[in-house]
Design a protein around this motif. Structure first.
Motif, PDB file in Angstrom:
ATOM      1  N   ARG B  14      48.791  80.404  60.099  1.00 39.05           N
ATOM      2  CA  ARG B  14      49.837  80.006  59.141  1.00 39.05           C
ATOM      3  C   ARG B  14      50.916  81.076  59.008  1.00 39.05           C
ATOM      4  O   ARG B  14      52.098  80.780  58.880  1.00 39.05           O
ATOM      5  N   ARG B  17      53.075  80.818  62.035  1.00 41.86           N
ATOM      6  CA  ARG B  17      53.986  79.682  61.946  1.00 41.86           C
ATOM      7  C   ARG B  17      55.177  80.011  61.044  1.00 41.86           C
ATOM      8  O   ARG B  17      56.332  79.727  61.379  1.00 41.86           O
ATOM      9  N   SER B  21      59.145  80.385  62.118  1.00 34.02           N
ATOM     10  CA  SER B  21      60.222  79.601  61.515  1.00 34.02           C
ATOM     11  C   SER B  21      61.309  80.510  60.938  1.00 34.02           C
ATOM     12  O   SER B  21      62.454  80.102  60.810  1.00 34.02           O
ATOM     13  N   LEU B 102      63.606  69.021  63.276  1.00 34.48           N
ATOM     14  CA  LEU B 102      63.254  70.407  63.549  1.00 34.48           C
ATOM     15  C   LEU B 102      64.511  71.226  63.852  1.00 34.48           C
ATOM     16  O   LEU B 102      64.664  72.355  63.387  1.00 34.48           O
ATOM     17  N   PHE B 105      66.248  71.762  60.713  1.00 35.07           N
ATOM     18  CA  PHE B 105      65.532  72.799  59.968  1.00 35.07           C
ATOM     19  C   PHE B 105      65.943  74.188  60.445  1.00 35.07           C
ATOM     20  O   PHE B 105      66.182  75.095  59.649  1.00 35.07           O
ATOM     21  N   LEU B 116      61.328  75.226  52.229  1.00 33.33           N
ATOM     22  CA  LEU B 116      60.796  73.957  52.725  1.00 33.33           C
ATOM     23  C   LEU B 116      59.430  74.143  53.369  1.00 33.33           C
ATOM     24  O   LEU B 116      58.553  73.287  53.248  1.00 33.33           O
ATOM     25  N   VAL B 119      56.919  74.668  50.385  1.00 28.30           N
ATOM     26  CA  VAL B 119      56.680  73.510  49.530  1.00 28.30           C
ATOM     27  C   VAL B 119      56.227  72.289  50.340  1.00 28.30           C
ATOM     28  O   VAL B 119      55.179  71.710  50.071  1.00 28.30           O
ATOM     29  N   SER B 120      57.023  71.927  51.361  1.00 32.59           N
ATOM     30  CA  SER B 120      56.727  70.681  52.073  1.00 32.59           C
ATOM     31  C   SER B 120      55.590  70.814  53.064  1.00 32.59           C
ATOM     32  O   SER B 120      54.830  69.888  53.273  1.00 32.59           O
ATOM     33  N   VAL B 121      55.502  71.977  53.731  1.00 35.18           N
ATOM     34  CA  VAL B 121      54.517  72.116  54.794  1.00 35.18           C
ATOM     35  C   VAL B 121      53.231  72.750  54.277  1.00 35.18           C
ATOM     36  O   VAL B 121      52.139  72.254  54.521  1.00 35.18           O
ATOM     37  N   LEU B 124      52.619  74.868  48.658  1.00 32.18           N
ATOM     38  CA  LEU B 124      52.535  75.825  47.546  1.00 32.18           C
ATOM     39  C   LEU B 124      53.133  75.194  46.293  1.00 32.18           C
ATOM     40  O   LEU B 124      54.024  74.348  46.369  1.00 32.18           O
ATOM     41  N   SER B 125      52.654  75.629  45.128  1.00 33.11           N
ATOM     42  CA  SER B 125      53.216  75.101  43.877  1.00 33.11           C
ATOM     43  C   SER B 125      54.565  75.767  43.598  1.00 33.11           C
ATOM     44  O   SER B 125      54.840  76.862  44.098  1.00 33.11           O
ATOM     45  N   TYR B 126      55.387  75.094  42.788  1.00 30.29           N
ATOM     46  CA  TYR B 126      56.701  75.654  42.441  1.00 30.29           C
ATOM     47  C   TYR B 126      56.529  77.023  41.785  1.00 30.29           C
ATOM     48  O   TYR B 126      57.331  77.928  41.977  1.00 30.29           O
ATOM     49  N   ARG B 148      66.848  70.435  50.565  1.00 29.53           N
ATOM     50  CA  ARG B 148      66.520  69.072  51.012  1.00 29.53           C
ATOM     51  C   ARG B 148      67.780  68.307  51.376  1.00 29.53           C
ATOM     52  O   ARG B 148      67.825  67.596  52.379  1.00 29.53           O
TER      53      ARG B 148
END
Lengths: 245, 168
Positions: B14, B17, B21, B102, B105, B116, B119-121, B124-126, B148
């Motif tokens: 992770r 990754r 990114s 992608l 992104f 992103l 949160v999205s992948v 994790l919480s805000y 977004r």
């Protein structure tokens, strides 16, 4: 409890599964009746989904052994032990000096006695075995590579294999002239010879080829490629063929 | 073996990754992960962290990336000063039309990519994100909203670009 119509933040929280269950149900009912907002939410969900899918490939990268936590931990420990060892060496040097005798004489008159530190290092590490090595050689090639990490384009390690001596371990030392390294050679009988390298120091104390004997040890020393070198051995097995530089 | 090693090992994919990114380059990503692990291991010794280990590691990695990035940018500016060239950063990158989510992104700015991904992948919480970025929760939400929106717009290029090509 969310209020309707929902604000944009609520919609994001809905997409990210960060709404309490009750709010979630309220919002779902509301979205069913509001196709524009629902389309917006759907697009965000879609983007998140595609992003997850397209980034999942990077999770499958081939393993990189350099990233192993145990290895990194060992490396960090080695570094801090080296600092500790340096401190210990200074301490030993000071306490020996306090006892008087040749140690003190050599420590206070370094310019009179070339490479006295090399001989002192030999006594501490080769004869007394005071501290563990920083590096242990797998074969002579790796020892050279270890040394090259600290000394730039210095003379190669002497090949003492004709007399049966192979490099077995190396250690780093702090000296007044800068970082020094001592590589210990051993023969099958367990006899030891050291190769010692360090910068010439602030006064550029380069040395002519020479040798001297003190307290049963013989040091052969020379300079070249920006460093001073010494080969130290017990006086009775001084390798006369070493100085081929 | 140390108690931290196994959980760290599990999180390495992770971290890599996330690093890819940010850096968009596999080898500098691994350098980044390595220095993150070093820092985590050293800091773990004198301070137990509360909460999610993953969020903590992400925050270390993100800081390290920003620091390195700042240094590079400063260097690029210096280079520009001495070579007399104004724009050393490739501007091509910004004009390329996105052809996939992608690619869209990849065109977002650093913080938007990180947001992103977190949160999205990673889910994790805000609150965790707010702690990583050290900003209030509301700020996280508005930046997330902008990220977004930006991703949407760039992804819409997917539809726009083939029709542009036909017109030409």
């Amino acid at each position: 409890m969310i209020s309707l119509p929902p604000c944009e933040r609520d919609l994001h929280a809905y997409v990210d599964h960060q709404l309490p269950e009750s709010d979630r149900r309220v919002l779902e009912t509301w979205l069913a009746a509001h196709p524009d907002a629902a389309a917006q939410v759907h697009a965000w969900q879609q983007d998140a989904h595609v992003l997850r899918a397209s980034l999942s490939g990077t999770l499958q990268l081939p393993a990189n052994p350099d990233l192993d936590p145990a290895l990194i931990r060992r490396r960090i420990r080695l570094q801090s032990r080296r600092h500790l060892a340096t401190a210990a060496v200074l301490l030993i040097a000071v306490s020996l000096g306090g006892l008087g005798g040749w140690h003190a004489r050599e420590a206070t008159q370094p310019s009179m006695l070339p490479m006295a530190d090399a001989m002192q290092a030999f006594r501490l590490f080769a004869q007394d075995g005071v501290l563990p090595a920083d590096y242990r050689a797998q074969d002579s090639g790796t020892m050279q590579a270890w040394l090259d990490r600290y000394f730039n384009q210095a003379h190669r390690l002497p090949d003492l294999s004709p007399s049966g001596f192979k490099p077995v371990s190396g250690r780093l030392l702090n000296t007044e002239q800068g970082t020094a390294a001592m590589v210990l050679y051993e023969d099958p009988q367990g006899r030891r010879i050291s190769f010692y390298i360090r910068p010439p120091g602030p006064n550029n104390g380069f040395l002519p080829h020479g040798s001297r004997t003190a307290n049963g040890l013989q040091a052969q020393y020379w300079s070249g490629a920006g460093y001073n070198y010494a080969v130290v051995s017990p006086a009775d097995l001084a390798p006369t063929h070493v100085l081929q530089f | 073996m140390h108690e931290l090693d196994e959980p760290l090992r599990e999180l390495i994919p992770r971290l890599r990754r996330f690093a890819v990114s940010l850096t968009r380059n596999a080898s500098s990503a691994d350098d980044l992960v390595q220095s993150t692990l070093e820092r985590a291991i050293t800091r773990w010794a004198d301070k137990r962290i509360e909460g999610d280990l993953r969020a903590w590691l992400f925050s270390i990695l993100y800081r390290q990336f920003l620091d390195a990035h700042r240094r590079t940018r400063r260097y690029a500016r210096m280079l520009a000063f001495f070579t007399g060239r104004e724009d050393v950063q490739p501007s091509v990158e910004r004009t390329v039309i996105a052809q996939s989510t992608l690619q869209a992104f990849d065109q977002l700015n650093t913080e938007q990519r990180a947001l992103l991904l977190w949160v999205s992948v990673e889910g994790l919480s805000y609150k965790e994100v707010a702690e990583i970025l050290d900003v209030p929760l509301g700020t996280v939400m508005s930046r997330l909203s902008r990220a977004r929106q930006a991703l949407r717009q760039l992804s819409d290029g997917e539809i726009a670009s083939p029709s542009l090509r036909i017109l030409k």
